[in-house]
Design an enzyme around this catalytic site. Structure first.
Site, mmCIF file in Angstrom:
data_model
loop_
_atom_site.group_PDB
_atom_site.id
_atom_site.type_symbol
_atom_site.label_atom_id
_atom_site.label_comp_id
_atom_site.label_asym_id
_atom_site.label_seq_id
_atom_site.Cartn_x
_atom_site.Cartn_y
_atom_site.Cartn_z
ATOM 1 N N ARG A 1 0.261 -1.297 -0.382
ATOM 2 C CA ARG A 1 0.015 0.078 0.399
ATOM 3 C C ARG A 1 1.037 1.744 -0.467
ATOM 4 N NH1 ARG A 1 -5.431 1.596 0.949
ATOM 5 N NH2 ARG A 1 -6.576 -0.216 0.900
ATOM 6 N N GLU B 1 -10.090 6.076 7.500
ATOM 7 C CA GLU B 1 -8.659 6.296 7.215
ATOM 8 C C GLU B 1 -8.299 7.308 6.482
ATOM 9 O OE1 GLU B 1 -8.498 2.233 5.587
ATOM 10 O OE2 GLU B 1 -6.255 1.752 6.618
HETATM 11 N N1 MTE Z 1 -12.832 4.993 14.831
HETATM 12 C C1 MTE Z 1 -12.371 4.874 16.185
HETATM 13 N N2 MTE Z 1 -13.138 5.672 16.890
HETATM 14 N N3 MTE Z 1 -11.719 4.079 16.537
HETATM 15 C C2 MTE Z 1 -10.775 3.069 16.022
HETATM 16 O O1 MTE Z 1 -9.735 2.316 16.212
HETATM 17 N N4 MTE Z 1 -9.909 2.588 13.420
HETATM 18 C C3 MTE Z 1 -9.908 3.159 12.119
HETATM 19 C C4 MTE Z 1 -11.172 4.185 11.925
HETATM 20 N N5 MTE Z 1 -11.299 4.679 12.649
HETATM 21 C C5 MTE Z 1 -10.714 3.130 14.168
HETATM 22 C C6 MTE Z 1 -11.192 4.762 13.903
HETATM 23 C C7 MTE Z 1 -8.822 2.200 11.266
HETATM 24 S S1 MTE Z 1 -7.540 2.023 11.253
HETATM 25 C C8 MTE Z 1 -9.744 2.417 10.230
HETATM 26 S S2 MTE Z 1 -9.715 0.576 9.305
HETATM 27 C C9 MTE Z 1 -11.460 1.744 9.911
HETATM 28 O O2 MTE Z 1 -11.604 3.029 10.871
HETATM 29 C C10 MTE Z 1 -12.539 0.871 9.964
HETATM 30 O O3 MTE Z 1 -14.176 0.797 10.311
HETATM 31 P P1 MTE Z 1 -14.131 1.554 9.104
HETATM 32 O O4 MTE Z 1 -14.307 0.208 8.084
HETATM 33 O O5 MTE Z 1 -15.599 0.837 9.729
HETATM 34 O O6 MTE Z 1 -14.133 2.419 8.654
HETATM 35 N N1 HPA Z 2 -5.744 -2.804 4.417
HETATM 36 C C1 HPA Z 2 -6.353 -3.645 6.341
HETATM 37 N N2 HPA Z 2 -6.084 -4.338 6.139
HETATM 38 C C2 HPA Z 2 -5.345 -5.569 4.958
HETATM 39 C C3 HPA Z 2 -5.301 -4.753 3.435
HETATM 40 C C4 HPA Z 2 -5.945 -3.053 3.101
HETATM 41 O O1 HPA Z 2 -5.229 -2.342 2.388
HETATM 42 N N3 HPA Z 2 -5.102 -5.702 3.608
HETATM 43 C C5 HPA Z 2 -4.937 -6.571 3.866
HETATM 44 N N4 HPA Z 2 -5.103 -6.555 4.580
HETATM 45 MO MO1 MOS Z 3 -6.954 -0.280 9.288
HETATM 46 S S1 MOS Z 3 -5.182 0.347 9.447
HETATM 47 O O1 MOS Z 3 -6.929 -1.129 7.639
HETATM 48 O O2 MOS Z 3 -7.281 -1.378 10.606
#
Ligand code: MTE
Ligand code: HPA
Ligand code: MOS
Length: 766
Positions: free
Chosen positions: A312, A718
């Protein structure tokens, strides 16, 4: 007609969380006879493990015994992707903090005290602690990956200007408020229930079954919510679940393992630190002409998710810019440190920060406005819209988005005012920067882009939705319930999202890659649609109309079902349908369309779409102490059509502040013996409320996702993290005020690193 989605609905657990009534793993009432475990940690970064002396620990009150590698009935290696990590270190140790075994006792404190009394005989071996040393030694967890397009060598030879540089960017501790925890409860007939604070219950199930030597069907994993995951519980929650299950198996009773915060720091992996070397060419207008970039990724002692993280980073080395002639080498280096893992952005931040650094330095070299240089290099029309990995950028909105943010943040005037301020203020200086984000949405591991859900309608018309995603505070359950409520035409309060459970949705992907809502809300929408179709068919039969003429919508009295003949309450329809033996529940399944790519060359279409945004940040620095403050932040971010604007803005604010921590105060310091010295909040500084800028404005870009995604929305978890690169660029702008050429600033920009950058006069470039 009122709709649940598109509104700022409160988070489904908000009230319970504020009242202390929301249940986390450590709040689950303990079953009588529950024992507690604490880990035994390596004190040496690399060595031969000759013996473990547990006598002093075993003599302490309440101690039941220890669990070591010899107690593992299944494979002694974790079932991780790389299959390269021992569950407990047995013959060699590979980092300070590696877990050698557990002490099990009647209480948590007894276990923890006893674990500190265990002594290990370890014969030290040479340790690799520095990523550049590891690269020199060709010490890798996975083979290198190279991506090339065009002819970087020739473009560099022909470029009127060239810069050569190197950059070191630090890692980041997740600092989830709820630390890592698992509670393993043996059931009848060698079946298992594991409560785990995990982003990936399916993987925890897989790992526990593998370690116990059981089929996966014998292990059920449940997670109601996490107190934050941020990527740190994508794989590494699995270790705790496996450890607690092994202890529970040995002592034949439930075992809970909750890591002390210091141990959590010492044991678990962090965001990958990166080291870069690059040469870049450009013309008089600041347009790029050739880039050669080497990334040395500090993976720690095992592969974990380092492959997809490093991939990534390669995919995001362009950020928003067209790289015509480019050569990227990505080395996945093995060091004797914690195994670094997923962290919000998942390599994206580490990919983007180099190119943003380069943009800033090009502008300084040529004496141009950095925003102008950035705009000059954006992806554009036909001949400039294909990424270095051969994906066509079809949904680019950055030019108008940047133009709007520059206008609303008053960037140009402020830049002039700041320059005037800096000319008359020798000590306190200011800086400003706008940086864009273009973040690819989909798991880079294509197979993970699938999801399942179940929707149950009960005879009173209330609805439960269950899906493969997990709740970590990001509001996924709320958004899924909003989508299901609208699909069935119900008020939101009628839909309840329940705990993630491998017994309900099998083989679910991690909740990660920001794709939680895209995947699970769509699967849940399909499940709800099946139930609605059953009901529509049934009502159409009653009223003698076509099923397509039956409408479901929330009205004044709740859910209403309307046909050309009249309106019934949803609850009445459900009762009648049940009496007529109509199926009132269904599953739903979704797979992301259009994506594919070649893992060896990293070419294809890894992402369904991109999420965009930009931030304008103003900072002040003290040139005598190196201290800094973020004064003003204006963000314009693209979430498509927002399912829940309040939650999305919360994600944008939270992501930005977490990114700001990564680039400013959060410094991981390992001693020359490889021990993490900053293993507690006393020395590891995340942003506090006082660090939030007084002026912090977030606006949403008003355009639906151009791809067909649930509700027209875009993923938000993210992408906003990387908006914080504007903080780093604003700091470099302040450091570089009144001088020409490069500004070398190591990240995080602690006061020490700022002073070093301030005291370095016009670094030369080759
Ligand atoms: N927001 C909160 N409050 N707590 C979390 O742990 N994790 C982040 C983001 N926002 C997180 C957060 C990460 S690393 C990801 S990948 C996404 O939330 C995962 O949730 P989603 O795919 O439902 O957005
Ligand atoms: N994001 C987070 N987790 C993952 C991914 C990614 O793109 N690919 C595999 N695991
Ligand atoms: Mo988020 S780093 O893809 O859990």
């Amino acid at each position: 007609m009122s709709r649940a989605a598109g509104q700022s609905q409160a988070h489904e657990s908000a009230r319970a969380q504020v009242a202390g009534a929301a249940i986390y793993v450590d709040d689950i009432p303990e079953i009588r006879g529950t024992l507690h475990a604490a880990p035994i940690l390596s004190t040496v970064a690399h060595g031969r493990l000759l013996g473990i002396d547990t006598a002093a620990a075993l003599a302490l009150p309440g101690v039941r015994g220890v669990v070591l590698a010899s107690d593992i009935p299944g494979d002694p290696l974790l079932a991780s992707f790389g299959h390269d990590e021992p569950i407990f270190a047995s013959d060699t140790v590979q980092h300070v903090g590696q877990v050698l075994g557990l002490v099990v006792a009647d209480s948590v404190m007894q276990a923890r005290r006893a674990a500190r009394r265990v002594t290990c005989q370890i014969e030290p071996l040479p340790a690799l602690l520095d990523v550049r040393e590891a690269l020199k030694a060709r010490s890798f967890v996975l083979p290198p990956v190279f991506v090339r397009r065009g002819d970087a060598e020739r473009a560099l030879t022909q470029a009127p200007h060239k810069l050569t540089g190197s950059l070191d960017v630090g890692g980041q501790e997740h600092f989830y408020l709820e630390g890592q925890v698992a509670y393993a409860v043996p059931q009848e007939q060698n079946q298992w229930l594991v409560y785990s604070s995990t982003q990936h219950p399916g993987e925890v199930q897989h790992w526990v079954a593998h370690a116990l030597g059981l089929d996966q069907h014998a292990v059920r994993v449940e997670c109601r919510r996490m107190g934050g995951g941020f990527g740190g519980k994508e794989t590494q929650a699995g270790h705790l679940a496996v450890w607690s299950a092994l202890a529970a198996r040995k002592f034949r009773c439930p075992v809970k393992l909750r890591l002390d915060r210091d141990d959590d720091f010492m044991v678990t992996g962090k965001r990958h630190p990166f080291a870069y070397d690059y040469t870049v060419g450009f013309d008089d207008t600041g347009r790029l002409q050739g880039l050669k970039l080497t990334m040395a990724v500090n993976c720690g002692f095992s592969a974990d998710l380092s492959g997809p993280v490093a991939d990534r980073a390669v995919f995001h080395a362009d950020n928003a810019y067209f790289l015509e002639d480019v050569e990227i080498a990505s080395y996945r280096c093995k060091t004797n440190l914690q195994s670094h893992t997923a962290f919000r952005g998942f390599g994206g931040p580490q990919g983007m920060i180099v190119i943003e650094t380069i943009m800033g330095d090009i502008a300084r070299t040529l004496g141009l406005d950095p925003l102008a240089v950035r705009r000059r290099n954006l992806y554009g029309l036909a001949e400039r819209n294909v990424t270095h990995y051969q994906m066509t950028v079809e949904d680019n909105i950055l030019e108008p988005l940047l133009a709007q943010l520059a206008r609303t943040s008053d960037y140009t005037q402020r830049r002039a005012r700041i320059a005037a301020w800096n000319r008359q203020s020798p000590v306190i200086r200011r800086g400003i920067a706008i940086t864009p984000v273009k973040f690819g949405i989909s798991f880079t591991a294509t197979l993970f882009n699938q999801a399942g859900a179940l929707v149950h309608v009960y005879t009173d018309g209330s609805v439960q939705v269950n899906h493969g995603g997990t709740e970590m505070g990001q509001g996924l359950h709320t958004k899924v319930a909003q989508i299901v409520a609208d699909e069935l035409g119900l008020p939101l309060a009628q839909v309840l999202a329940t705990a993630s459970d491998t017994g309900k949705i099998p083989n679910a992907s991690a909740t990660a890659a920001s794709a939680g809502t895209d995947l699970n809300a769509r699967a849940a929408q399909y499940a709800a649609r099946h139930v609605r179709d059953n009901l529509a068919q049934f009502v159409a039969g009653l009223d003698g109309c076509g099923a397509g003429a039956v409408q479901f919508a929330a009205g004044a009295k709740g859910g209403e079902v309307t046909t050309p003949k009249g309106t019934r309450l949803f609850t009445d329809v459900v009762k009648l349908a049940y009496a007529n033996r109509i199926q009132l529940w269904s599953d739903g399944f979704y797979r992301t369309p259009k994506i594919h790519y070649d893992k060896t060359t990293l070419t294809g279409r890894p992402f369904y779409y991109f999420a965009y945004g930009a931030a304008c940040t103003e900072v002040a620095i003290d040139t005598l102490t190196g201290e800094s403050r973020v004064l003003k932040v204006d963000i314009l971010h693209d979430v498509g059509t927002s399912i829940n604007p309040a939650i999305d803005i919360g994600q944008i604010e939270g992501g930005f502040v977490q990114g700001m921590g990564w680039l400013t105060t959060e410094q991981l310091v390992w001693t020359d013996r490889g021990a993490l010295a900053t293993h507690a909040p006393s020395t590891y500084k995340i942003p506090a409320t006082g660090d939030i800028p007084d002026h912090f404005k977030v606006e949403l870009w008003p355009e639906p996702n151009r791809e067909d995604n649930v509700f027209g929305s875009k993923a938000v978890g993210e992408p906003p993290f990387m908006l914080a690169i504007s903080v780093y660029e604003a700091l470099r702008d302040a450091v570089g005020a009144g001088r020409q050429g490069l500004v070398r600033l190591e990240a995080p920009a602690t006061a020490e690193h700022m002073l070093r950058a301030l005291n370095e006069k016009n670094p030369t470039n080759a």
